[in-house]
Design a protein around this motif. Structure first.
Motif, PDB file in Angstrom:
ATOM      1  N   VAL A 188      32.081  39.553  44.502  1.00  0.00           N
ATOM      2  CA  VAL A 188      31.503  39.027  43.266  1.00  0.00           C
ATOM      3  C   VAL A 188      32.520  38.123  42.568  1.00  0.00           C
ATOM      4  CG1 VAL A 188      30.561  39.584  41.003  1.00  0.00           C
ATOM      5  CG2 VAL A 188      30.015  41.033  42.982  1.00  0.00           C
ATOM      6  N   ALA A 189      33.707  38.654  42.313  1.00  0.00           N
ATOM      7  CA  ALA A 189      34.743  37.894  41.606  1.00  0.00           C
ATOM      8  C   ALA A 189      36.101  38.511  41.886  1.00  0.00           C
ATOM      9  CB  ALA A 189      34.479  37.893  40.098  1.00  0.00           C
ATOM     10  N   THR A 190      37.119  37.673  41.852  1.00  0.00           N
ATOM     11  CA  THR A 190      38.492  38.150  42.000  1.00  0.00           C
ATOM     12  C   THR A 190      39.372  37.525  40.928  1.00  0.00           C
ATOM     13  OG1 THR A 190      39.090  36.362  43.525  1.00  0.00           O
ATOM     14  CG2 THR A 190      38.297  38.422  44.508  1.00  0.00           C
ATOM     15  N   ILE A 191      40.517  38.144  40.703  1.00  0.00           N
ATOM     16  CA  ILE A 191      41.455  37.621  39.718  1.00  0.00           C
ATOM     17  C   ILE A 191      42.875  37.900  40.201  1.00  0.00           C
ATOM     18  CG2 ILE A 191      41.367  39.741  38.315  1.00  0.00           C
ATOM     19  CD1 ILE A 191      41.663  37.874  35.828  1.00  0.00           C
ATOM     20  N   THR A 192      43.730  36.895  40.090  1.00  0.00           N
ATOM     21  CA  THR A 192      45.113  37.060  40.507  1.00  0.00           C
ATOM     22  C   THR A 192      45.913  37.780  39.422  1.00  0.00           C
ATOM     23  OG1 THR A 192      45.860  34.977  39.518  1.00  0.00           O
ATOM     24  CG2 THR A 192      44.941  34.871  41.753  1.00  0.00           C
ATOM     25  N   SER A 193      47.135  38.137  39.750  1.00  0.00           N
ATOM     26  CA  SER A 193      47.991  38.788  38.757  1.00  0.00           C
ATOM     27  C   SER A 193      48.299  37.856  37.594  1.00  0.00           C
ATOM     28  CB  SER A 193      49.297  39.249  39.405  1.00  0.00           C
ATOM     29  OG  SER A 193      49.961  38.152  40.013  1.00  0.00           O
ATOM     30  N   GLY A 194      48.195  36.558  37.838  1.00  0.00           N
ATOM     31  CA  GLY A 194      48.434  35.585  36.774  1.00  0.00           C
ATOM     32  C   GLY A 194      47.207  35.250  35.957  1.00  0.00           C
ATOM     33  N   GLY A 195      46.053  35.809  36.359  1.00  0.00           N
ATOM     34  CA  GLY A 195      44.845  35.632  35.565  1.00  0.00           C
ATOM     35  C   GLY A 195      43.881  34.563  36.058  1.00  0.00           C
ATOM     36  N   SER A 196      44.124  34.006  37.218  1.00  0.00           N
ATOM     37  CA  SER A 196      43.201  33.003  37.754  1.00  0.00           C
ATOM     38  C   SER A 196      42.015  33.693  38.411  1.00  0.00           C
ATOM     39  CB  SER A 196      43.909  32.117  38.777  1.00  0.00           C
ATOM     40  OG  SER A 196      44.942  31.378  38.161  1.00  0.00           O
ATOM     41  N   GLY A 197      40.812  33.274  38.012  1.00  0.00           N
ATOM     42  CA  GLY A 197      39.611  33.921  38.509  1.00  0.00           C
ATOM     43  C   GLY A 197      38.860  33.075  39.513  1.00  0.00           C
ATOM     44  N   TYR A 198      38.116  33.764  40.372  1.00  0.00           N
ATOM     45  CA  TYR A 198      37.234  33.099  41.329  1.00  0.00           C
ATOM     46  C   TYR A 198      35.907  33.842  41.310  1.00  0.00           C
ATOM     47  CZ  TYR A 198      34.943  31.976  45.687  1.00  0.00           C
ATOM     48  OH  TYR A 198      34.013  31.602  46.615  1.00  0.00           O
ATOM     49  N   TYR A 199      34.811  33.082  41.398  1.00  0.00           N
ATOM     50  CA  TYR A 199      33.479  33.670  41.340  1.00  0.00           C
ATOM     51  C   TYR A 199      32.619  33.135  42.479  1.00  0.00           C
ATOM     52  CZ  TYR A 199      35.021  34.476  36.550  1.00  0.00           C
ATOM     53  OH  TYR A 199      35.745  34.843  35.439  1.00  0.00           O
ATOM     54  N   VAL A 200      31.758  33.992  42.998  1.00  0.00           N
ATOM     55  CA  VAL A 200      30.768  33.480  43.938  1.00  0.00           C
ATOM     56  C   VAL A 200      29.750  32.663  43.152  1.00  0.00           C
ATOM     57  CG1 VAL A 200      31.075  35.336  45.606  1.00  0.00           C
ATOM     58  CG2 VAL A 200      29.386  35.573  43.782  1.00  0.00           C
ATOM     59  N   GLN A 201      29.108  31.753  43.832  1.00  0.00           N
ATOM     60  CA  GLN A 201      28.223  30.807  43.172  1.00  0.00           C
ATOM     61  C   GLN A 201      27.118  31.509  42.379  1.00  0.00           C
ATOM     62  OE1 GLN A 201      28.503  27.448  42.953  1.00  0.00           O
ATOM     63  NE2 GLN A 201      26.727  27.552  41.587  1.00  0.00           N
ATOM     64  N   SER A 202      26.592  32.607  42.892  1.00  0.00           N
ATOM     65  CA  SER A 202      25.431  33.258  42.270  1.00  0.00           C
ATOM     66  C   SER A 202      25.727  33.857  40.900  1.00  0.00           C
ATOM     67  CB  SER A 202      24.877  34.338  43.201  1.00  0.00           C
ATOM     68  OG  SER A 202      25.860  35.328  43.464  1.00  0.00           O
TER      69      SER A 202
END
Length: 121
Positions: free
Chosen positions: A48-62
């Protein structure tokens, strides 16, 4: 021993909001990436989503534009704010943490037990 405990799931109407939390505890040296995944019966678990230790997020398109992932490193906790929920978001949501338990340890994935999110009128 490491534990990830999720909370915040439940039943919500379409268009509603929920906030999931996942707290990691136990023998933790350092946490790197954290993320949320979901699974429906008969289907593979999906990111669904991930976040690095530095706070950068990634999301699936949906879920992009509707969900927001965040973390509190001091509390070893990751959150998922879910707005504009749709029936197709219904699933068991799991959190994952990539962490080391000691300075000599290598990085491993740890999973929570899951929390049910149901979107229905």
């Amino acid at each position: 021993q490491v534990q990830l405990v999720e909370s915040g799931g439940g039943l919500v109407q379409p268009g509603g909001s929920l906030r999931l939390s996942c707290a990691a505890s136990g023998s933790i040296f350092s946490i790197y990436g954290m993320g949320w995944y979901r699974q429906t019966p008969g289907m593979q678990r999906e990111l669904v989503a991930t976040i690095t230790s530095g706070g950068s997020g990634y999301y699936v398109q949906s879920v992009r534009g509707r969900f927001t992932i965040s973390r509190d490193n001091a509390k070893n906790t990751v959150y998922l704010q879910m707005n504009g929920l749709k029936p197709e978001d219904t699933a068991v949501y799991y959190c994952k943490a990539e962490l080391r338990t000691a300075v000599w340890d290598s990085m491993h994935d740890y999973w929570g037990q899951g929390t049910q999110v149901t979107v229905s009128s």
